[in-house]
Design a protein around this motif. Structure first.
Motif, mmCIF file in Angstrom:
data_model
loop_
_atom_site.group_PDB
_atom_site.id
_atom_site.type_symbol
_atom_site.label_atom_id
_atom_site.label_comp_id
_atom_site.label_asym_id
_atom_site.label_seq_id
_atom_site.Cartn_x
_atom_site.Cartn_y
_atom_site.Cartn_z
ATOM 1 N N UNK A 292 0.809 -1.221 0.000
ATOM 2 C CA UNK A 292 0.000 0.000 0.000
ATOM 3 C C UNK A 292 0.846 1.276 0.000
ATOM 4 N N UNK A 293 2.150 1.127 -0.008
ATOM 5 C CA UNK A 293 3.050 2.268 0.150
ATOM 6 C C UNK A 293 3.372 2.995 -1.158
ATOM 7 N N UNK A 294 2.397 3.111 -2.036
ATOM 8 C CA UNK A 294 2.591 3.880 -3.273
ATOM 9 C C UNK A 294 1.250 4.500 -3.658
ATOM 10 N N UNK A 295 1.252 5.762 -4.079
ATOM 11 C CA UNK A 295 -0.010 6.434 -4.422
ATOM 12 C C UNK A 295 -0.825 5.728 -5.507
ATOM 13 N N UNK A 296 -0.178 5.128 -6.486
ATOM 14 C CA UNK A 296 -0.913 4.424 -7.545
ATOM 15 C C UNK A 296 -1.649 3.224 -6.962
ATOM 16 N N UNK A 297 -1.007 2.506 -6.061
ATOM 17 C CA UNK A 297 -1.651 1.333 -5.454
ATOM 18 C C UNK A 297 -2.800 1.757 -4.546
ATOM 19 N N UNK A 298 -2.631 2.869 -3.852
ATOM 20 C CA UNK A 298 -3.735 3.394 -3.042
ATOM 21 C C UNK A 298 -4.907 3.788 -3.935
ATOM 22 N N UNK A 299 -4.610 4.398 -5.078
ATOM 23 C CA UNK A 299 -5.657 4.770 -6.032
ATOM 24 C C UNK A 299 -6.423 3.530 -6.494
ATOM 25 N N UNK A 300 -5.688 2.484 -6.843
ATOM 26 C CA UNK A 300 -6.313 1.240 -7.310
ATOM 27 C C UNK A 300 -7.217 0.665 -6.220
ATOM 28 N N UNK A 301 -6.737 0.638 -4.985
ATOM 29 C CA UNK A 301 -7.549 0.091 -3.890
ATOM 30 C C UNK A 301 -8.794 0.944 -3.654
ATOM 31 N N UNK A 302 -8.653 2.262 -3.712
ATOM 32 C CA UNK A 302 -9.812 3.146 -3.541
ATOM 33 C C UNK A 302 -10.823 2.931 -4.664
ATOM 34 N N UNK B 110 1.874 0.036 -14.531
ATOM 35 C CA UNK B 110 0.615 -0.346 -13.896
ATOM 36 C C UNK B 110 0.615 -1.838 -13.580
ATOM 37 N N UNK B 111 1.086 -2.621 -14.498
ATOM 38 C CA UNK B 111 1.146 -4.067 -14.303
ATOM 39 C C UNK B 111 1.991 -4.419 -13.081
ATOM 40 N N UNK B 112 3.106 -3.727 -12.890
ATOM 41 C CA UNK B 112 3.970 -3.973 -11.732
ATOM 42 C C UNK B 112 3.245 -3.620 -10.435
ATOM 43 N N UNK B 113 2.490 -2.524 -10.445
ATOM 44 C CA UNK B 113 1.732 -2.137 -9.250
ATOM 45 C C UNK B 113 0.633 -3.164 -8.940
ATOM 46 N N UNK B 114 -0.071 -3.616 -9.968
ATOM 47 C CA UNK B 114 -1.118 -4.613 -9.772
ATOM 48 C C UNK B 114 -0.525 -5.923 -9.253
ATOM 49 N N UNK B 115 0.630 -6.284 -9.769
ATOM 50 C CA UNK B 115 1.307 -7.500 -9.321
ATOM 51 C C UNK B 115 1.665 -7.400 -7.841
ATOM 52 N N UNK B 116 2.132 -6.240 -7.413
ATOM 53 C CA UNK B 116 2.491 -6.033 -6.001
ATOM 54 C C UNK B 116 1.265 -6.207 -5.102
ATOM 55 N N UNK B 117 0.137 -5.610 -5.495
ATOM 56 C CA UNK B 117 -1.096 -5.747 -4.717
ATOM 57 C C UNK B 117 -1.591 -7.188 -4.712
#
Length: 98
Positions: free
Chosen positions: A20-30, A54-61
């Motif tokens: 959750x430590x990235x603004x893009x990932x927070x955006x996706x979760x919201x 984006x794919x890397x962020x989704x993979x992290x989540x």
């Protein structure tokens, strides 16, 4: 510090926090919290970042267990992983009440 001092719960909570430590990932979760699911292509339209980023962020989540993806060729549909998200919320709530 010895690895043995750290509990599995602490390690899991740290994994959630890192995811959750990235603004893009927070955006996706919201975004996912406001709708049942979304497609990766739709997220690409909303965010001014490369598809690979984006794919890397989704993979992290997803690796943290906060979201789940289902392939519906040629797209991937993402939804919140309710079990993982509830666990993360519970852990953070408990932690912040210390």
């Amino acid at each position: 510090m010895s690895e043995q001092v750290l509990t599995d719960k602490q390690k899991k909570m740290a994994r959630y926090a890192k995811a959750l430590a990235h603004p893009v990932r927070l955006y996706v979760m919201e975004l996912l919290s406001k709708q049942s699911c979304c497609y990766s292509g739709d997220l690409t339209d909303d965010l001014p970042i490369a598809k690979s980023t984006l794919s890397a962020h989704l993979k992290e989540l997803k690796n943290a267990g906060l979201i789940q993806g289902e392939i519906e060729a040629p797209k991937i549909k993402y939804c919140i992983n309710k079990k993982g998200w509830e666990e993360a919320k519970s852990m953070f709530k408990e932690f912040w009440s210390l």
